[in-house]
Enzyme design. Structure first.
Site, mmCIF file in Angstrom:
data_model
loop_
_atom_site.group_PDB
_atom_site.id
_atom_site.type_symbol
_atom_site.label_atom_id
_atom_site.label_comp_id
_atom_site.label_asym_id
_atom_site.label_seq_id
_atom_site.Cartn_x
_atom_site.Cartn_y
_atom_site.Cartn_z
ATOM 1 N N HIS A 8 -4.244 -2.401 -5.708
ATOM 2 C CA HIS A 8 -4.312 -0.956 -5.505
ATOM 3 C C HIS A 8 -2.911 -0.345 -5.393
ATOM 4 O O HIS A 8 -2.176 -0.618 -4.457
ATOM 5 C CB HIS A 8 -5.102 -0.677 -4.218
ATOM 6 C CG HIS A 8 -5.341 0.765 -3.940
ATOM 7 N ND1 HIS A 8 -4.956 1.377 -2.769
ATOM 8 C CD2 HIS A 8 -5.937 1.730 -4.683
ATOM 9 C CE1 HIS A 8 -5.314 2.643 -2.786
ATOM 10 N NE2 HIS A 8 -5.910 2.874 -3.947
ATOM 11 N N HIS A 51 0.732 8.987 -6.289
ATOM 12 C CA HIS A 51 -0.605 9.275 -5.773
ATOM 13 C C HIS A 51 -0.779 10.704 -5.284
ATOM 14 O O HIS A 51 -1.689 11.420 -5.707
ATOM 15 C CB HIS A 51 -0.967 8.312 -4.643
ATOM 16 C CG HIS A 51 -2.287 8.616 -4.008
ATOM 17 N ND1 HIS A 51 -2.407 9.427 -2.897
ATOM 18 C CD2 HIS A 51 -3.554 8.230 -4.325
ATOM 19 C CE1 HIS A 51 -3.678 9.538 -2.553
ATOM 20 N NE2 HIS A 51 -4.396 8.816 -3.407
#
Length: 257
Positions: A8, A51
């Site tokens: 991730h 992100h």
């Protein structure tokens, strides 16, 4: 137990997320098959891997990604917040990440957008994927259904998947309407029956974000087809490394959806 391990944002449990350091650390683990990254557009249209909609949390800069140029973001330090040893890490472009992982890892690329925040995001990302001949090696995911529909319109061959942290009753029918073959779902919403139903309908489930050994084991018992997305590939490795067959060369691996 042969669930695929998805790093991730790279190996974000140890390295600054979505940076080359995190990506390299993930690639160094022989049992990491996939990596998830987030992509947005700079003000001048460059796809960058970050992100948050703002650079504030993970860099030394301030402001929203969409309001900053590539060169402005490039000058920011994206590593020292995680530790002194990462000082000097930069926000990478999508190009840089594709260059790093081509032939080594498959990518789950999240189109990080909301509504019409990034006109042209889908086109820009697909252009770079095609440039590196990596269309068979990626899946495009998003919380934003419009982005997935647009991506499919632009490139019918690209694999797409919805990201969701819920399990509405009509979820499978929604996925079929959007022509998704992938579901990225908060792991607490998965059970063995639902995972089997997804697979029967040609949809591969990925559970996120799973960092503890107990939850990983629970998911593995549900189905070997559940991909496990984690900030801690090392935890995954401690559980599974003794049970994995010898690493299969990249060119001989097959998609499971």
């Amino acid at each position: 137990m042969n669930n695929l391990c998805v790093a991730h944002r790279g190996f974000s449990g140890k390295a600054p997320e979505n940076t080359r350091a995190a990506i390299q650390m993930a690639m160094d683990e022989p049992f990491v098959h996939w990596m998830e990254i987030d992509v947005q557009l700079t003000r001048d249209g460059v796809p960058v891997v970050i992100h948050d909609f703002s650079v504030d949390r993970t860099t030394t800069g301030r402001g929203k990604v969409k309001d900053l140029t590539w060169q402005e973001i490039r000058r920011m330090d994206a590593g020292q917040w995680k530790g002194r040893q990462f000082k000097g890490e930069q926000v990478p472009s999508l190009d840089e990440v594709l260059q790093m992982v081509k032939g080594r890892l498959k990518l789950n690329i999240e189109l990080k957008t909301s509504g019409d925040m990034y006109p042209g995001l889908e086109e820009a990302v697909l252009e770079r994927i095609r440039a590196y001949h990596m269309l068979p090696d990626v899946v495009l995911t998003s919380f934003e259904p419009k982005a997935l529909i647009k991506a499919k319109e632009l490139e019918p061959e690209v694999r797409t998947g919805l990201i969701i942290d819920a399990h509405p009753r009509n979820l499978i029918s929604r996925l079929k309407q959007m022509k998704c073959s992938f579901l990225s779902i908060g792991y607490s919403h998965l059970d063995a029956a639902f995972a089997a139903e997804l697979m029967r309908n040609g949809i591969t489930p990925m559970a996120w974000t799973v960092d503890d050994a107990k939850s990983m084991r629970t998911l593995a018992k549900m189905s070997p087809d559940i991909m496990i997305c984690t900030n801690r590939p090392d935890t995954w490795g401690q559980i599974f490394i003794q049970k994995i067959a010898p690493k299969v060369p990249f060119w001989r691996r097959k998609w499971r959806f």
